[in-house]
Scaffold this motif. Structure first.
Motif, PDB file in Angstrom:
ATOM      1  N   GLN A 139       0.775  -1.240   0.011  1.00 19.32           N
ATOM      2  CA  GLN A 139      -0.147   0.564   0.057  1.00 19.32           C
ATOM      3  C   GLN A 139       1.011   1.199  -0.145  1.00 19.32           C
ATOM      4  O   GLN A 139       0.171   2.509   0.067  1.00 19.32           O
ATOM      5  N   THR A 140       1.895   1.091   0.722  1.00 15.70           N
ATOM      6  CA  THR A 140       2.849   2.450   0.469  1.00 15.70           C
ATOM      7  C   THR A 140       3.708   2.388  -0.989  1.00 15.70           C
ATOM      8  O   THR A 140       4.322   3.558  -0.840  1.00 15.70           O
ATOM      9  N   ASP A 142       5.156   4.044  -4.107  1.00 14.72           N
ATOM     10  CA  ASP A 142       4.396   5.542  -4.575  1.00 14.72           C
ATOM     11  C   ASP A 142       5.396   5.466  -6.255  1.00 14.72           C
ATOM     12  O   ASP A 142       5.217   6.708  -6.431  1.00 14.72           O
ATOM     13  N   SER A 147      10.766   2.282  -3.958  1.00 15.90           N
ATOM     14  CA  SER A 147       9.182   1.351  -3.742  1.00 15.90           C
ATOM     15  C   SER A 147       9.383   0.675  -4.950  1.00 15.90           C
ATOM     16  O   SER A 147       9.483  -0.643  -4.669  1.00 15.90           O
TER      17      SER A 147
END
Length: 789
Positions: A139-140, A142, A147
């Protein structure tokens, strides 16, 4: 047929020709009505279930476990980054957008959609504190380099390299299982619409720096629809070629247009009747109107030829048409009945697409019986052949030698033994080569398309860049409720997987055992010594708790997925044999290994049905054709003369298939019945005319010469017209249609050759000796001087 058949005036003939205007009016009204039904009621029908043998045990097992078993109807989209690997923010954004669009495509089972962006694709890791894990894309995420680095680590820990992610990391897959019926509309899935939507996505995303490679049954159907559109062009080509050949044959515009018109009317009637009875045209039966037109022209030529011969003998238009009808309606009816029954023998094959083809063809032949045996002679009684055409026929008849005089030597006693020996050698060669004939597909990829087609290139991309192929064979392990994860079942599955991974052609096996072993190993600090099944039921249940896609809701069935190198017939035979042997030894009241689903399981079932039906269908088609010939000519000798050349062609056709690497499958099996059913026409027309001359006391060679003068040209023209018509299929973008074109062209030509070359040789052996008397006499003035027999 009675001996006075050609001199009597049957009731049917009197009724038809004394009511010619009424007959024409009725045909006009029927044609207008059926044209309206064709335009308003015709549908193109494509269904996955029509292509498979629904009554086969494999398919029954699949349908009974459809809730949790894989039907094999899955779209796989490989999304390749044109500018590098997948660890690119722009690529991942494009993949996310594409994943969302595929999610909303009609017919997609959204709960089972898988890609890097779906939460069901997870990674796991063994740590000092136990298991750690989560979605591959957290979910993190970006799009930053950090990432992307985390994404790389998650993919490596997920075990998806080679499955959802390419081995070279330059592409990833979106896997979309499909429903057979659209859950929103309740109607059968529109494969053509789905394929068009996929092509729109391909074009759209190609402009965004990625390439889409799409495989799956639904895409096969969609590309088939695109290829079928070319059939219209081939149909127009066939009409044009046939028109030119007809004109060159008859040198008469009226004799060209009338059989073309009546054959097209037969096609309109066929399609209109299909719409009236609620049938549609599918991807195979759409070829049948092509054949119906060619068959109609071939029978029309016989009538046109006979009308011209009678006109050359001095008959007026009406009398010539009546005599032509009188001489041909029985052999024509028998020939067309043989065609229809030859098609109907396909009904024994329990695959709906073949059964629909049989019904479609039989309805078309029924239409030809009316349009060509009734309408055509009635129209010719009004039009008649041109004077130029009649004069040309007279000139040809005065030619005492020529090609027909040469070909009549096939009935010569010195030539006959040579012909028989050649035929025997042909049978021997054909039977020897046919031993290599295989049932099923013999090429990788989709056999419906050429190797360089877009679909097969897409399939090649997936097989070259991923460890798991698109060919899946799924075995369903059926147990009691809440029993699929018990040790005895898991242990049997483990042994089965080991056995199958040692079968040639199997790449990999996956089941809930795979997940269980991985979890148990993780629970023991990743020690490989613990990569085994535990006898503790609590440990086993815990180890498979996250393997929901590998067992059903009540844990009464667990699929074992085998990834195969290909779906060739030999590969499937080995897998099926090994699985059946294992099931026979291990099935009991608590556990059964059930075959099979997945696209390869379905194909294995289809191969079994076709392999069993092949011999049965041949027996039936030859039996029916023989019975019809026996009822018509009341002579076993006639049956032998007509059927043996057909048998030679069938054997040689199977040898040709083995030589060219064409397997017996859904597309090619009907060709055998079609070739026999249509090919018998030649022998019936020739023997019918030959018999009439023999009954007049003519020697065999003279009788055969006169037969060739009247019927031989029409038979030759018919064979060439049929062969050229289906020969255009060889250039089709669809390989299955090209294969059918090659085989039908071969069978039409060889059936024609057999009727002209081998039939008279067989007649000398089988016909009663009294009909061969006088063979040394001088030939009549009509037939000209021939060499003595």
């Amino acid at each position: 047929m009675s001996s006075n058949h050609f001199s009597t005036e049957p009731i049917l003939e009197r009724f038809i020709f004394k009511n010619r205007l009424l007959i024409c009016l009725l045909f006009l009204l029927a044609t207008l009505f059926l044209s309206w039904k064709m335009v308003t009621g015709l549908r193109v029908d494509a269904s996955f279930q029509k292509m498979i043998p629904l009554n086969h045990p494999f398919i029954q097992n699949m349908l009974n476990n459809m809730e949790s078993g894989s039907s094999g109807n899955t779209i796989r989209i490989a999304v390749s980054n044109n500018n590098g690997d997948i660890f690119d923010a722009e690529y991942m954004e494009v993949l996310k957008n594409l994943n969302d669009e595929v999610f909303f495509l009609p017919g997609v089972d959204r709960s089972k959609l898988k890609s890097l962006w779906t939460p069901s694709v997870r990674w796991t890791q063994v740590t000092e504190e136990g298991f750690a894990g989560g979605p591959v894309i957290p979910q993190t995420y970006d799009g930053t380099q950090a990432s992307l680095d985390e994404l790389r680590q998650n993919i490596l820990r997920s075990g998806q390299v080679g499955q959802l992610v390419a081995n070279d990391f330059e592409s990833s897959i979106i896997s979309a299982p499909l429903f057979e019926r659209d859950p929103e509309t309740g109607k059968a899935l529109d494969y053509r619409g789905l394929s068009d939507s996929l092509e729109e996505l391909r074009e759209k995303y190609n402009e965004q720096g990625v390439s889409l490679h799409i495989v799956g049954i639904a895409k096969v159907f969609g590309d088939l629809f695109d290829g079928v559109q070319a059939i219209v062009m081939f149909f127009i080509m066939a009409i044009g070629i046939t028109a030119v050949l007809l004109f060159l044959y008859s040198r008469c515009l009226r004799s060209t247009l009338v059989p073309l018109f009546t054959s097209l009317v037969a096609v309109v009637w066929q399609i209109g009747l299909l719409a009236t009875f609620g049938y549609g045209l599918d991807l195979y039966s759409v070829l049948v109107p092509f054949l119906i037109f060619a068959i109609g022209v071939s029978h029309g030529v016989q009538i046109i030829n006979s009308v011209g011969v009678e006109a050359a003998a001095g008959a007026d238009k009406l009398t010539a048409a009546r005599r032509a009808f009188r001489s041909l309606y029985i052999p024509g009816m028998v020939a067309l009945a043989s065609d229809a029954i030859g098609f109907l023998t396909l009904l024994i094959i329990e695959i709906q697409v073949i059964q629909d083809l049989a019904m479609t063809a039989s309805i078309g032949v029924a239409a030809i019986i009316l349009t060509n045996l009734v309408l055509l002679p009635v129209l010719m009684s009004f039009a008649g052949p041109s004077e130029k055409s009649v004069a040309r026929i007279r000139a040809k008849q005065q030619d005492e030698g020529g090609v027909w005089g040469l070909l009549s030597h096939f009935a010569h006693p010195k030539v006959v033994p040579v012909s028989v020996v050649i035929a025997i050698l042909g049978f021997g060669f054909g039977i020897y080569k046919a031993q290599d004939l295989k049932v099923g597909d013999l090429d990788p990829g989709a056999p419906e398309f050429h190797p360089d087609s877009r679909y097969n290139m897409d399939n090649l991309f997936l097989t070259s860049n991923y460890s798991t192929s698109a060919d899946q064979f799924v075995v369903m392990v059926k147990t009691g409720v809440e029993s699929c994860s018990t040790y005895p079942v898991m242990e049997a599955i483990d042994r089965y997987m080991w056995k199958m991974e040692n079968v040639e052609g199997v790449q990999k096996a996956i089941s809930l055992v795979t997940v269980s072993k991985r979890v148990i190993t993780g629970l023991n600090e990743g020690n490989i010594k613990w990569q085994t099944l535990s006898r503790n039921p609590y440990v086993l249940n815990s180890s498979v708790s996250n393997a929901g896609s590998l067992f059903n809701s009540d844990c009464s069935m667990a699929p074992v997925v085998l990834y195969l190198d290909d779906h060739k017939a030999e590969t499937l035979e080995r897998v099926v044999a090994a699985t059946k042997a294992f099931a026979e030894s291990n099935n009991n009241d608590d556990m059964q290994f059930l075959l099979a689903t997945g696209n390869s399981g379905i194909e294995a079932a289809t191969n079994e049905v076709i392999g069993k039906a092949q011999a049965e269908m041949l027996i039936w088609v030859y039996f029916v054709v023989s019975v019809l010939c026996l009822l018509t000519f009341r002579s076993l000798r006639a049956v032998f003369c007509i059927v043996i050349p057909l048998g030679l062609t069938s054997v040689l056709c199977q040898a040709l298939m083995a030589y060219m690497g064409i397997g017996v499958k859904v597309a090619t099996l009907p060709v055998i019945a079609l070739g026999v059913g249509i090919g018998v026409d030649y022998g019936i027309y020739i023997y019918s005319r030959l018999e009439s001359y023999l009954k007049q006391g003519m020697p065999l060679q003279e009788a055969y010469h006169k037969t060739l003068q009247i019927t031989g040209k029409a038979v030759t023209f018919t064979g060439m017209t049929l062969a050229i018509g289906v020969g255009t299929w060889i250039f089709s973008p669809l390989k299955f249609q090209a294969d059918m074109g090659i085989l039908l062209t071969f069978m039409f030509i060889w059936n024609m050759i057999g009727a002209i070359w081998l039939l008279p040789a067989l007649a000398r052996f089988f016909i009663k000796s009294e009909n061969l008397q006088g063979t040394g006499e001088k030939k009549s003035e009509t037939s000209g001087k021939l060499s003595t027999v």
